[in-house]
Design an enzyme around this catalytic site. Structure first.
Site, PDB file in Angstrom:
ATOM      1  N   VAL A  62      -1.247  -0.665   1.644  1.00 53.61           N
ATOM      2  CA  VAL A  62      -0.598  -1.661   0.791  1.00 53.61           C
ATOM      3  C   VAL A  62       0.524  -2.344   1.559  1.00 53.61           C
ATOM      4  O   VAL A  62       1.238  -1.692   2.329  1.00 53.61           O
ATOM      5  CB  VAL A  62       0.022  -0.956  -0.444  1.00 53.61           C
ATOM      6  N   CYS A  63       0.700  -3.651   1.314  1.00 50.50           N
ATOM      7  CA  CYS A  63       1.873  -4.361   1.824  1.00 50.50           C
ATOM      8  C   CYS A  63       2.271  -5.391   0.763  1.00 50.50           C
ATOM      9  O   CYS A  63       1.912  -5.256  -0.401  1.00 50.50           O
ATOM     10  CB  CYS A  63       1.597  -5.013   3.176  1.00 50.50           C
ATOM     11  N   ARG A  64       2.998  -6.403   1.153  1.00 48.70           N
ATOM     12  CA  ARG A  64       3.467  -7.398   0.182  1.00 48.70           C
ATOM     13  C   ARG A  64       2.316  -8.254  -0.352  1.00 48.70           C
ATOM     14  O   ARG A  64       2.171  -8.437  -1.542  1.00 48.70           O
ATOM     15  CB  ARG A  64       4.536  -8.287   0.831  1.00 48.70           C
TER      16      ARG A  64
END
Length: 98
Positions: A62-64
């Site tokens: 997961v990231c932004r």
């Protein structure tokens, strides 16, 4: 590269499924709110933390927005790790955060 939607991740969590989430955002970004149980390993530190990861487990990254986690997926996949990119990242996440 395998992908999963934010809704699918929410459903796995709601169903009590034991999942492994790695948040590759910077520490300050993750501190603003991350998925419960997610482990924060910033993208720049990922290579050094690879020995801490279990190749027999599957990880959701997961990231932004899904870009950095996509790069992290490609990198880890090239070393034989089982990884899935959460499409849309935290910008698309509507579930609870901690």
């Amino acid at each position: 590269m395998k992908e999963i939607t934010t809704k699918e991740v929410e459903q796995l969590i709601a169903g009590g499924k034991n999942i492994n989430i790695i948040d590759v955002r910077e520490v300050g970004e993750a501190a603003e709110g991350r998925i419960k149980g997610a482990v924060n390993i910033p993208l720049g530190l990922l290579e050094g933390r690879m020995p801490d990861l279990d190749k027999s487990k599957e990880y959701i990254l997961v990231c932004r927005s899904g870009g950095r986690s996509g790069r992290a997926c490609q990198f880890l996949n090239s070393y034989g790790y089982k990884v899935i990119n959460m499409a849309g990242g935290m910008l698309s996440w509507e579930g609870k955060t901690e």
